[in-house]
Scaffold this motif. Structure first.
Motif, mmCIF file in Angstrom:
data_model
loop_
_atom_site.group_PDB
_atom_site.id
_atom_site.type_symbol
_atom_site.label_atom_id
_atom_site.label_comp_id
_atom_site.label_asym_id
_atom_site.label_seq_id
_atom_site.Cartn_x
_atom_site.Cartn_y
_atom_site.Cartn_z
ATOM 1 N N GLY A 194 -12.734 35.898 95.643
ATOM 2 C CA GLY A 194 -13.615 35.636 94.503
ATOM 3 C C GLY A 194 -14.671 34.592 94.805
ATOM 4 O O GLY A 194 -15.872 34.834 94.619
ATOM 5 N N SER A 234 -9.947 36.389 89.224
ATOM 6 C CA SER A 234 -9.825 35.192 90.049
ATOM 7 C C SER A 234 -8.375 34.716 90.089
ATOM 8 O O SER A 234 -7.918 34.154 91.085
ATOM 9 C CB SER A 234 -10.711 34.070 89.498
ATOM 10 O OG SER A 234 -12.042 34.511 89.501
ATOM 11 N N ASP A 244 -18.686 35.471 95.299
ATOM 12 C CA ASP A 244 -19.686 34.852 94.412
ATOM 13 C C ASP A 244 -20.818 34.250 95.245
ATOM 14 O O ASP A 244 -22.004 34.400 94.927
ATOM 15 C CB ASP A 244 -19.044 33.769 93.536
ATOM 16 C CG ASP A 244 -18.163 34.363 92.426
ATOM 17 O OD1 ASP A 244 -18.258 35.575 92.175
ATOM 18 O OD2 ASP A 244 -17.382 33.599 91.829
ATOM 19 N N TYR A 283 -13.028 43.214 93.439
ATOM 20 C CA TYR A 283 -13.612 42.075 92.707
ATOM 21 C C TYR A 283 -14.944 42.473 92.065
ATOM 22 O O TYR A 283 -15.327 41.938 91.028
ATOM 23 C CB TYR A 283 -13.802 40.891 93.661
ATOM 24 C CG TYR A 283 -14.261 39.615 92.985
ATOM 25 C CD1 TYR A 283 -13.426 38.914 92.121
ATOM 26 C CD2 TYR A 283 -15.544 39.108 93.212
ATOM 27 C CE1 TYR A 283 -13.839 37.748 91.501
ATOM 28 C CE2 TYR A 283 -15.969 37.938 92.598
ATOM 29 C CZ TYR A 283 -15.114 37.265 91.741
ATOM 30 O OH TYR A 283 -15.529 36.101 91.127
#
Ligand SMILES: *Cc1c(COP(=O)(O)O)cnc(C)c1O
Length: 387
Positions: free
Chosen positions: A252, A10, A256, A183
């Motif tokens: 990030g 991140s 998510d 990621y």
């Protein structure tokens, strides 16, 4: 790596590569919209001669993706296909590639229709099956090229196990990491040699640019690819490079949310009486679930599914209100597509069917909208398409 001690991706997404302008301190590397650079005397300059060869905005992006993928050098191209084209130029006439049997349609097309004419051939195998890879290897094989998950069936290839095979035969392992991004998965950490991205998708993330990236592990390949990038010239422009850096900074938080929505909707689809089969590597009973867990953070945000008999596909697509029927994936907005008629139409029907891509298959790129809205949109479209 740039001036950061980031241990967490991140942080690296924001501070990796060259995250500031080294000439002014601006916190964003500016759009260096220039084709050429002044020289003091011939050959004496500040590191830049001509923007096909090098441009500070593109360079910042290339350094960033190299950091994120744990590679030595990154390269930015005008599209994902231009990136793939550059990588294929590493090979020569007489070489053969082993390729995942449900790769991105354009990857199949460039090999089948363009590179084959120049004597670079391919063999399609199910790369989730190590035995098939091993059996396809011969003295002419120069690389194994995989997607994991594959497009559109989301099959998982065991990167570390395939890397053992490619290392034993001293051939390259190339991974198209578009569906996961660094990621979620870093193929070079598992023995990959080259990583490719269509940055048009999650890395850009807003469906507002077309670009491609490549990251390599060893210096020699980096030198070859730098030569090819400059010689062929399909480079990313400064403005797209800037937009891509801007997109990557929020990768990030976006991913998510994408994944949270996808996990929720995959469960919903798996339980829906309107759905015959769900393909999602994040479902505990999915084929390849355990292998995926070893090499990736989660199952990503791409889901494929088939409706039960008696649904009218066109009625389904027409009834969606929030989810858009369109090619592409990885943007903030949810998209669905029909691979047989859209993304994978360039693959002959027999090859497509042999790879398990049915004419009923729907591919779903789950966006970051409210998950209940997405579920309701699907619910309504199922009802409207039921006969
Ligand atoms: C879209 C895509 C490509 C091609 O990239 P473009 O940016 O459209 O040229 C390659 N591989 C995968 C997995 C893709 O989804």
């Amino acid at each position: 790596m740039g001036k950061t001690n980031a241990a967490d991706d991140s942080t690296l997404l924001i501070h990796g590569g060259i995250s500031r302008d080294r000439f002014t301190g601006a916190v964003n590397v500016p759009i260096y919209q220039t084709s050429t650079y002044a020289q003091e005397i011939p050959g004496i300059h500040q590191g830049y001669e001509y923007s096909r060869t090098g441009n500070p905005t593109r360079e910042a992006l290339e350094a960033l993706i190299a950091d994120l993928e744990h590679g030595t050098k990154g390269f930015a191209f005008a599209s994902g296909m231009a990136a793939i084209d550059a990588v294929l130029h590493l090979f020569k006439s007489g070489d053969r590639l082993i390729l995942s049997d449900n790769v991105y349609g354009g990857t199949f097309r460039i090999l089948d229709k363009i590179f084959k004419q120049f004597g670079l051939t391919y063999t399609l195998v199910d790369t989730s099956d190590l035995k098939q890879i091993e059996a396809a290897i011969g003295p002419d094989v120069a690389a194994v090229y995989v997607e994991t998950p594959t497009n559109p069936l989301l099959k998982i290839a065991d990167l570390a196990a395939i890397a053992q095979i490619t290392k034993r035969h001293t051939i390259r392992l190339i991974v198209d990491n578009t569906f996961y991004t660094p990621y979620l998965q870093k193929p070079l950490d598992f023995g990959g040699d080259i990583v490719i991205h269509s940055a048009t998708k999650y890395l850009g993330g807003h469906s507002d640019l077309v670009a491609g990236l490549v990251v390599v592990k060893d210096k020699e390949t980096a030198e070859q690819l730098a030569f090819i990038q400059n010689a062929v010239g399909a480079v990313a422009g400064p403005f797209d490079s800037f937009l891509l850096i801007r997109g990557i900074r929020t990768l990030g938080v976006r991913l998510d949310r994408h994944v949270e929505n996808a996990e929720y909707l995959a469960e919903y689809l798996a339980q829906s009486p309107d759905v015959k089969k769900v393909y999602y590597p994040g479902l505990a009973d999915a084929e390849g679930y355990e292998i995926n867990k070893k090499q990736a953070k989660n199952g990503g945000a791409m889901i494929s599914f088939e409706l039960t008999e008696g649904h009218d596909l066109n009625a389904f697509f027409r009834s969606l209100k929030t989810i858009t029927l369109a090619e592409s994936l990885g943007g903030v907005e949810s998209l669905v597509c029909h691979p047989a008629q859209m993304t994978h139409a360039s693959i002959p029907a027999d090859v497509r069917h042999a790879a398990g891509i049915s004419d009923e298959l729907i591919r779903f790129s789950v966006g970051i909208e409210g998950k209940e809205d997405l579920k309701n949109d699907l619910d309504n479209a199922f009802a409207a398409s039921r006969s």
